[in-house]
Scaffold this motif. Structure first.
Motif, PDB file in Angstrom:
ATOM      1  N   THR A 267      -5.141   3.542   5.363  1.00 37.60           N
ATOM      2  CA  THR A 267      -5.671   2.426   4.772  1.00 37.60           C
ATOM      3  C   THR A 267      -5.456   0.949   5.313  1.00 37.60           C
ATOM      4  O   THR A 267      -6.480   0.217   5.364  1.00 37.60           O
TER       5      THR A 267
ATOM      6  N   SER B  10      -1.542  -7.595  -5.841  1.00 35.08           N
ATOM      7  CA  SER B  10      -2.922  -7.336  -5.683  1.00 35.08           C
ATOM      8  C   SER B  10      -3.278  -7.561  -3.962  1.00 35.08           C
ATOM      9  O   SER B  10      -3.051  -8.340  -3.394  1.00 35.08           O
ATOM     10  N   ILE B  11      -3.884  -6.313  -3.548  1.00 37.94           N
ATOM     11  CA  ILE B  11      -3.899  -6.351  -2.008  1.00 37.94           C
ATOM     12  C   ILE B  11      -5.266  -7.372  -1.697  1.00 37.94           C
ATOM     13  O   ILE B  11      -4.979  -7.856  -0.511  1.00 37.94           O
TER      14      ILE B  11
ATOM     15  N   ILE C 267       0.895  -0.998  -0.150  1.00 41.00           N
ATOM     16  CA  ILE C 267      -0.053   0.028  -0.015  1.00 41.00           C
ATOM     17  C   ILE C 267       0.815   1.207   0.113  1.00 41.00           C
ATOM     18  O   ILE C 267       0.593   2.278  -0.708  1.00 41.00           O
TER      19      ILE C 267
ATOM     20  N   SER D 201      -3.896  -1.552  -6.171  1.00 40.90           N
ATOM     21  CA  SER D 201      -5.279  -0.853  -5.540  1.00 40.90           C
ATOM     22  C   SER D 201      -5.996  -0.475  -6.803  1.00 40.90           C
ATOM     23  O   SER D 201      -5.422   0.065  -7.506  1.00 40.90           O
TER      24      SER D 201
ATOM     25  N   SER E 188       0.850  -1.047  -8.078  1.00 43.22           N
ATOM     26  CA  SER E 188       0.021  -0.675  -6.727  1.00 43.22           C
ATOM     27  C   SER E 188      -0.513  -1.392  -6.151  1.00 43.22           C
ATOM     28  O   SER E 188      -0.722  -1.295  -4.930  1.00 43.22           O
TER      29      SER E 188
END
Length: 431
Positions: free
Chosen positions: A281, A158-159, A68, A115, A113
Motif C-alpha cells: 500500500t 487519516s492517511i 498503514i 483507511s 486504522s
C-alpha cells in the motif's frame, strides 16, 4: 503549444493511459512527460529526477507506512469482533438498535486504522452477517456500513490527511485536530438518520432482543477498553504535544502488536503478511505521489494552473460558488479515480484558487476529504462499494442504491462545514 490546445490533449492522454490499465502513478508521469515536451525546453530527465526525489523525501510522510502497518496488524486481530460485542449492549435501547454498531464500530476503527477500505472490510466482515442473521433490513445493514466506512478517510489518523498535509506543506497535527469534530458530526448525523428511519419503518425492524443485564454491559465495556486505549495513546499523544505524528504512528504500531499478542492473534506469518500488505500500500501511494509531483512541476511549465486560476478569478465567484463548483468537480472525478489520486493530482492547482478567495488551507483539507468520501460510495470506481461487493455478493449499482441516503448526508455535511467553518477550525485554533 497553446494552452487551449494543450489542456485537452493532456486530459486525453490521462484517460487513455488509465483506460489502458496503466498504474495511476505511471499515468501521471506519462501526462507530465507529454506536457514537458510540448510546452518547455527544460531538461525533462533532470526535472523528473529532482521532483520525484523531492516528493518522496518529505519528513511528514514517514508516519504514513507506520499508520498503514498499524491498521494491517489490527485487521488480523480480534479487534472487530470485540468491538461488535462491546458496542451491542449499549445500542439495543436506541431506535435502530444494532444498526448503530456499524456507525460506532467504523468510527472507532477509523481512529486506529486511517483507511476507509480497511475500516469497511474489517467491520463489514463482522457486522453484515450478524445483522442479516438477526433479521435486519439488508438495505440498511449494508447501507449504513457503506456510509460509515468512509470515516476512515476523515477521523484521525487519516492517511489521506497525511498525504494532503505533505503535498500542501500544512501541519499534519493541525489537520488531525481539524478532522475530529467533523468526523464526530458525521457519526451523529448517520446515527440520527438511522433512528428516524427505524421510527418510520417499525415493520422492517426485527423483534427487540432481551435487554442485557449490568454484568453483561460491564463485560462489554471491558472489550472496548483496548481499542479506546489505543486511540488515546495514538491521538492523545499528538494532541498533548508529547509525540509528533511520526512518533505517534510508532506508538500505534507497538500498541497494535501488543493487542494482537494479547488476543492470541499474533504469529510470525500474520506479522509478515501485515508488513507485506503495508509495504504494498505504501509503495502504491508513493508511486502516485511521485507521479503527481512530477506532473505538478510539468503543469507549472505549461502555465495551465496560472491560466485556470486567472480564469476563475475573472469569473468573480464567491467562496460558496467556488466550493459548490469544486464539490461537483470532485464528485465527477471520484467516479473515475481513487481518493488519494484525486488529492495529489488536483491540490496544487486547486489550492491557489481556494486561498485566493480567503479560505483556510487546513479547513479546505477537511472539506476535500469529505468530498472525497463521497467518491467511495459512487460507481463505477467506489472503493467501498467494491469491498462490500466482495463481502455481500451484491452488484455495485445495488450497493450504490443502498448507500444513496448516506451520500446525501455527506452532501449536507459539506454544506454545514461551508456555512460553519468553525466546526473544523475550532480545535486547531484553541489547542
Amino acid at each position: 503549444m497553446e494552452i487551449a490546445t494543450l489542456a485537452p490533449l493532456l486530459i486525453v492522454v490521462l484517460f487513455v493511459a488509465l483506460a489502458a490499465g496503466l498504474w495511476i502513478g505511471f499515468a501521471l508521469i506519462a501526462v507530465g512527460l507529454v506536457a514537458m515536451v510540448a510546452a518547455s525546453s527544460a531538461p525533462v530527465t533532470l526535472v523528473f529526477a529532482t521532483k520525484v526525489w523531492g516528493s518522496l523525501t518529505i519528513w511528514d510522510l514517514t508516519s504514513l507506512p507506520m499508520f498503514i502497518w498499524m491498521g494491517e496488524i489490527l485487521v488480523r486481530s480480534r479487534l472487530s469482533s470485540d468491538m461488535f460485542e462491546g458496542l451491542s449492549p449499549f445500542t439495543r435501547r436506541l431506535p435502530g438498535r444494532l444498526l448503530h454498531v456499524n456507525v460506532l464500530g467504523c468510527a472507532l476503527f477509523a481512529a486506529v486504522s486511517g483507511s476507509s477500505a480497511a475500516t469497511t472490510a474489517t467491520i463489514g466482515r463482522m457486522s453484515v452477517p450478524e445483522l442479516l442473521a438477526r433479521g435486519y433490513d439488508p438495505k440498511m445493514a449494508i447501507g449504513t456500513l457503506a456510509g460509515a466506512g468512509t470515516f476512515g478517510f476523515l477521523i484521525p489518523p487519516s492517511i489521506i490527511l497525511i498525504v494532503y498535509g505533505a503535498a500542501t506543506e500544512q501541519s499534519i497535527a493541525q489537520l488531525f485536530l481539524a478532522g475530529l469534530l467533523p468526523g464526530l458530526m458525521l457519526a451523529l448525523m448517520f446515527s440520527g438518520y438511522i433512528m428516524i428511519w427505524a421510527l418510520l419503518n417499525r415493520s422492517r425492524m426485527p423483534e427487540a432482543e432481551p435487554a442485557a443485564d449490568d454484568s453483561n454491559s460491564f463485560a462489554a465495556l471491558m472489550r472496548l477498553l483496548p481499542v479506546v486505549g489505543l486511540i488515546v495513546a495514538v491521538i492523545g499523544s499528538i494532541y498533548a504535544g508529547i509525540a509528533s505524528p511520526t512518533e505517534a504512528a510508532v506508538i500505534g504500531v507497538t500498541g497494535a502488536m501488543l493487542l494482537a499478542w494479547a488476543t492470541g492473534a499474533a504469529s510470525w506469518k500474520g506479522m509478515g503478511d501485515s508488513l507485506l500488505a503495508a509495504s504494498t500500500t505504501t509503495c502504491m501511494i508513493a508511486f502516485i505521489m511521485a507521479g503527481a509531483g512530477f506532473l505538478t512541476v510539468a503543469m507549472g511549465y505549461t502555465g495551465i494552473p496560472r491560466a485556470l486560476a486567472a480564469w476563475i478569478g475573472a469569473m468573480g465567484l464567491s467562496p460558496y460558488a467556488l466550493l459548490a463548483a469544486l464539490t461537483v468537480f470532485f464528485i465527477v472525478m471520484g467516479m473515475f479515480l481513487d481518493g488519494i489520486s484525486m488529492v495529489v493530482l488536483t491540490v496544487s492547482i486547486i489550492l491557489p484558487m481556494v486561498t485566493q478567495v480567503g479560505l483556510d488551507p487546513i479547513w479546505f483539507g477537511v472539506f476535500l476529504v469529505i468530498v472525497v468520501e463521497m467518491s467511495q460510495i459512487t460507481p463505477p470506481v467506489g472503493f467501498n462499494l467494491f469491498v462490500l461487493q466482495k463481502i455481500t455478493g451484491r452488484d455495485v449499482l445495488t450497493l450504490a442504491g443502498y448507500a444513496a441516503p448516506f451520500f446525501l448526508i455527506l452532501v449536507i455535511a459539506v454544506a454545514l462545514l461551508s456555512i460553519f467553518p468553525q466546526i473544523a477550525l475550532w480545535l486547531p485554533r484553541t489547542m
